[in-house]
Enzyme design. Sequence first.
Site: not given
Ligand code: C5P
Length: 234
Positions: A32, A59, A61, A64, A68, A119, A211
Site C-alpha cells: 500500500k 491509498d 482517498k 471531489d 474531477t 476511525t 508496523r
Molecule cells: O502500522 P499499522 O499496521 O497500524 O498501519 C495500518 C495502515 O492502515 C496505515 O497505513 C493506516 O493509515 C491505515 N489505516 C488504519 N486505520 C484506518 C484506515 C487506514 O490504520 N481506519
Amino acid sequence: MGKDVIIACDFGSGSETLAFLGKFGAERPFVKIGMELFYAEGPGIVRRIKERGHKIFLDLKLHDIPTTVKKAMSVLSRLDIDMVNLHAAGTRAMMEAALEGLARPGGERPLLIAVTQLTSTDEERMRSELLISLPLKETVIHYAKNAKAAGLDGVVCSPLEAGRVHEACGSDFYTVTPGIRFAGSATDDQARITTPEKAGELGADYIVVGRPITAAPDPAEAYRRCVDAFVGAR
Ligand code: C5P
C-alpha cells in the site's frame, strides 16, 4: 484476487521504501502506498515499485466533484495499480464517475474500494460537526451499501465489521481491513486490534499491515508469518 496481506509502506521517501522492499528477496508482497510517499515522490515511485513486480494499493482517498474524480482516476489507472480508494461520502455519482475513469482500454480496471467513516471520526463529532445523528455503525453499513450500489468492489473497515459488511453487501464484496497486530505485540496508536488469524476467521478479504511488518527485526519473516496466519485461517 482475494485474501492477501497488503503491507502499508508508510515511509517518507522512495529510497527508504525501496530499501525496505529489498529485504524480501524474490518475494513480491502486495504493498500500500499512501499520501505521504505519493506526495513526496510523485507517480514515479508507483512505477518503480510496479516494475519490480509488486501489486499496489494506492491509498489516496479521493473526494471531489464527479468529473474531477473521474479524470484523476483515469490518470491513476494508467499507473497500472491494482487497487485504489475514495471516500463514499462523495456520493454515488462520484463513485460511478470514478469507475468510469478507471476503466482501461482492454476492459479491466483496478479494484475500487470505498472509505466509509474514518476511525478518527467518532459519533460525537459526527453529531456536533457533521450533523449526522445516526449511530456510526449504521452509517458505515449504509455507506457500504451505497458503494456496492455504485458498482464498487469493497470497503475499508475493521475486521470486526467484516461480517456485517458481507451480510449487507454480499460475500463477494471485499473487506480491506487495517488494525492488525500479532498476539502480544505493541498496539501503537491502534485502538481496536485483531490478529491476522482472527481477521481471517472474521472473513476479512485483505488485511493491511504496517508496523508489525515494517518495524519488525526481520520484515520478510514477519510478513510470511502474517500470510500463513491469515490465509491459513479460512
Ligand atoms: O502500522 P499499522 O499496521 O497500524 O498501519 C495500518 C495502515 O492502515 C496505515 O497505513 C493506516 O493509515 C491505515 N489505516 C488504519 N486505520 C484506518 C484506515 C487506514 O490504520 N481506519
